[in-house]
Enzyme design. Structure first.
Site, PDB file in Angstrom:
ATOM      1  N   SER A 141       0.652  -1.145  -0.078  1.00  0.00           N
ATOM      2  CA  SER A 141       0.131  -0.396  -0.192  1.00  0.00           C
ATOM      3  C   SER A 141       1.169   1.284  -0.188  1.00  0.00           C
ATOM      4  O   SER A 141       1.798   1.261   0.668  1.00  0.00           O
ATOM      5  CB  SER A 141      -0.741   0.383   1.569  1.00  0.00           C
ATOM      6  N   TYR A 154      -1.718  -0.240  10.219  1.00  0.00           N
ATOM      7  CA  TYR A 154      -2.315  -1.456   9.238  1.00  0.00           C
ATOM      8  C   TYR A 154      -1.380  -0.735   8.445  1.00  0.00           C
ATOM      9  O   TYR A 154       0.048  -1.722   7.285  1.00  0.00           O
ATOM     10  CB  TYR A 154      -2.871  -0.180   8.190  1.00  0.00           C
TER      11      TYR A 154
HETATM   12  P1  NDP Z   1     -11.761  -5.572  -0.645  1.00  0.00           P
HETATM   13  O1  NDP Z   1     -11.534  -5.792   0.845  1.00  0.00           O
HETATM   14  O2  NDP Z   1     -12.129  -5.665  -1.539  1.00  0.00           O
HETATM   15  O3  NDP Z   1     -10.876  -7.129  -0.699  1.00  0.00           O
HETATM   16  C1  NDP Z   1      -9.605  -7.498   0.035  1.00  0.00           C
HETATM   17  C2  NDP Z   1     -10.018  -9.420  -0.681  1.00  0.00           C
HETATM   18  O4  NDP Z   1      -8.998  -9.636   0.653  1.00  0.00           O
HETATM   19  C3  NDP Z   1     -10.925 -10.306   0.166  1.00  0.00           C
HETATM   20  O5  NDP Z   1     -11.030 -10.490  -1.365  1.00  0.00           O
HETATM   21  C4  NDP Z   1     -11.238 -10.333   1.211  1.00  0.00           C
HETATM   22  O6  NDP Z   1     -11.858 -12.103   0.580  1.00  0.00           O
HETATM   23  C5  NDP Z   1      -9.789 -11.205   1.196  1.00  0.00           C
HETATM   24  N1  NDP Z   1      -9.627 -11.616   2.604  1.00  0.00           N
HETATM   25  C6  NDP Z   1      -9.834 -10.953   3.637  1.00  0.00           C
HETATM   26  N2  NDP Z   1      -9.340 -11.441   4.658  1.00  0.00           N
HETATM   27  C7  NDP Z   1      -8.786 -12.542   4.160  1.00  0.00           C
HETATM   28  C8  NDP Z   1      -9.199 -14.046   4.976  1.00  0.00           C
HETATM   29  N3  NDP Z   1      -8.793 -14.005   6.555  1.00  0.00           N
HETATM   30  N4  NDP Z   1      -8.180 -15.165   3.839  1.00  0.00           N
HETATM   31  C9  NDP Z   1      -8.216 -15.263   3.150  1.00  0.00           C
HETATM   32  N5  NDP Z   1      -8.566 -13.258   2.067  1.00  0.00           N
HETATM   33  C10 NDP Z   1      -9.093 -12.778   2.915  1.00  0.00           C
HETATM   34  O7  NDP Z   1      -9.985  -4.589  -0.971  1.00  0.00           O
HETATM   35  P2  NDP Z   1      -8.675  -4.495  -2.547  1.00  0.00           P
HETATM   36  O8  NDP Z   1      -8.850  -5.096  -3.014  1.00  0.00           O
HETATM   37  O9  NDP Z   1      -8.744  -2.807  -1.602  1.00  0.00           O
HETATM   38  O10 NDP Z   1      -8.183  -5.224  -0.957  1.00  0.00           O
HETATM   39  C11 NDP Z   1      -7.291  -5.464  -1.914  1.00  0.00           C
HETATM   40  C12 NDP Z   1      -5.490  -5.423  -1.086  1.00  0.00           C
HETATM   41  O11 NDP Z   1      -5.449  -4.215  -1.349  1.00  0.00           O
HETATM   42  C13 NDP Z   1      -5.619  -5.450   0.602  1.00  0.00           C
HETATM   43  O12 NDP Z   1      -4.393  -6.191   0.594  1.00  0.00           O
HETATM   44  C14 NDP Z   1      -5.079  -3.845   0.185  1.00  0.00           C
HETATM   45  O13 NDP Z   1      -4.656  -4.562   1.716  1.00  0.00           O
HETATM   46  C15 NDP Z   1      -4.568  -3.224  -0.791  1.00  0.00           C
HETATM   47  N6  NDP Z   1      -4.673  -2.418  -0.787  1.00  0.00           N
HETATM   48  C16 NDP Z   1      -6.062  -1.318  -1.146  1.00  0.00           C
HETATM   49  C17 NDP Z   1      -5.886  -0.212  -1.279  1.00  0.00           C
HETATM   50  C18 NDP Z   1      -7.712   0.094  -1.847  1.00  0.00           C
HETATM   51  O14 NDP Z   1      -7.363   1.439  -1.816  1.00  0.00           O
HETATM   52  N7  NDP Z   1      -8.429  -0.322  -2.149  1.00  0.00           N
HETATM   53  C19 NDP Z   1      -4.745   0.884  -1.773  1.00  0.00           C
HETATM   54  C20 NDP Z   1      -3.898   0.133  -1.118  1.00  0.00           C
HETATM   55  C21 NDP Z   1      -3.555  -1.355  -0.288  1.00  0.00           C
HETATM   56  P3  NDP Z   1     -13.179 -12.486   2.273  1.00  0.00           P
HETATM   57  O15 NDP Z   1     -14.084 -11.499   2.759  1.00  0.00           O
HETATM   58  O16 NDP Z   1     -14.196 -13.669   0.833  1.00  0.00           O
HETATM   59  O17 NDP Z   1     -12.240 -13.419   2.400  1.00  0.00           O
END
Ligand code: NDP
Length: 247
Positions: A141, A154
């Protein structure tokens, strides 16, 4: 394209950046192996990729459980005969001031954002070392390269995975195992991520920012595709992805 026919395991594939990446990579000829906890989402994503003529499979995966990552990688090998890339993308972002002492959320972020990535690394490392080929991508991030109020823990998890990716890259070069690593540093990307915030002031502030400047996760997916598509002797290791309007 060098990514055509590559077998790519994606965690956090059920929404946001993971989902957008899975769709794009599959449309470009990669074989995608989807992991997350929400099975209904994984199932419908797999079906929509297959309807478009792509190749995909999935397994319900909790990245905090090392055995789930091992099983996801095994699924890739059983279904497609190997694994070329793991995209450690699953993450949560329950931001809050440290003084709020949301210690349960601190621990969850460490479990998912840091240990979850380590579990993915451990699951692929034996195979990548043996085959002397592989790529480990991780969604860090912008909070992994600079500090933000509310992102103490975070950001700590995201700084940590940045270090991890760089050290794996350096050690692999020394060990001649040809493992490429890539860290992604997205800024405001409109996904479901803000739903993980429970601190109301943090949520208000973030929502305002994302509503005014946020861009779609396809922007990150295109970078993921670019990094995977490089020739084997080229490691593009770090990318920031900002909305143009975000200061
Ligand atoms: P979303 O919330 O849309 O996606 C997060 C994903 O992580 C989901 O598919 C969720 O699936 C999965 N997840 C969460 N916990 C678990 C777990 N314990 N085991 C397996 N899967 C898990 O957000 P983003 O697409 O934005 O996030 C993706 C990545 O991008 C993250 O690492 C986030 O920190 C990073 N990021 C995002 C930014 C943004 O602005 N959106 C900026 C910077 C970084 P499920 O709940 O089905 O398990």
């Amino acid at each position: 394209m060098t990514l055509k026919n590559k077998v790519i395991v994606i965690t956090g594939a059920s929404s946001g950046i993971g989902e957008a990446s899975a769709k794009l990579l599959a449309s470009q000829g990669a074989k995608v192996v989807l992991g997350a906890r929400r099975e209904d989402r994984l199932q419908s994503l797999m079906e929509s990729i297959k309807d478009q003529g792509g190749q995909a499979t999935y397994r319900v995966t909790d990245v905090t459980r090392p055995e789930d990552l091992v099983a996801l990688v095994s699924l890739a090998k059983e279904t497609y005969g190997g694994i070329d890339v793991i995209f450690n993308n699953a993450g949560i972002m329950p931001t809050s001031p440290i003084s709020a002492l949301k210690t349960d959320e601190w621990n969850k972020m460490i479990d998912v954002n840091l240990k979850g990535v380590l579990n993915g690394v451990a699951a692929v490392m034996p195979e990548f070392t043996k085959q002397k080929h592989g790529q480990i991508m991780t969604t860090s991030s912008v909070a992994g390269i600079k500090s933000f109020v509310g992102s103490g823990v975070y950001g700590a998890t995201k700084f940590a995975v940045r270090n991890l990716m760089e050290v794996i890259r350096m050690e692999s070069a020394r060990e001649h195992t040809n493992i490429r690593t890539t860290s992604l540093y997205p800024a405001a990307i409109n996904t479901e991520l803000l739903q993980t915030i429970t601190d109301s002031a943090s949520k208000r502030g973030m929502s305002k920012l994302y509503q005014s400047v946020g861009i779609t996760p396809d922007a990150v997916a295109r970078v993921v595709s670019f990094a995977i598509d490089q020739p084997d002797d080229v490691n593009v290791s770090e990318f920031t992805i900002y909305p143009t309007k975000q200061g």
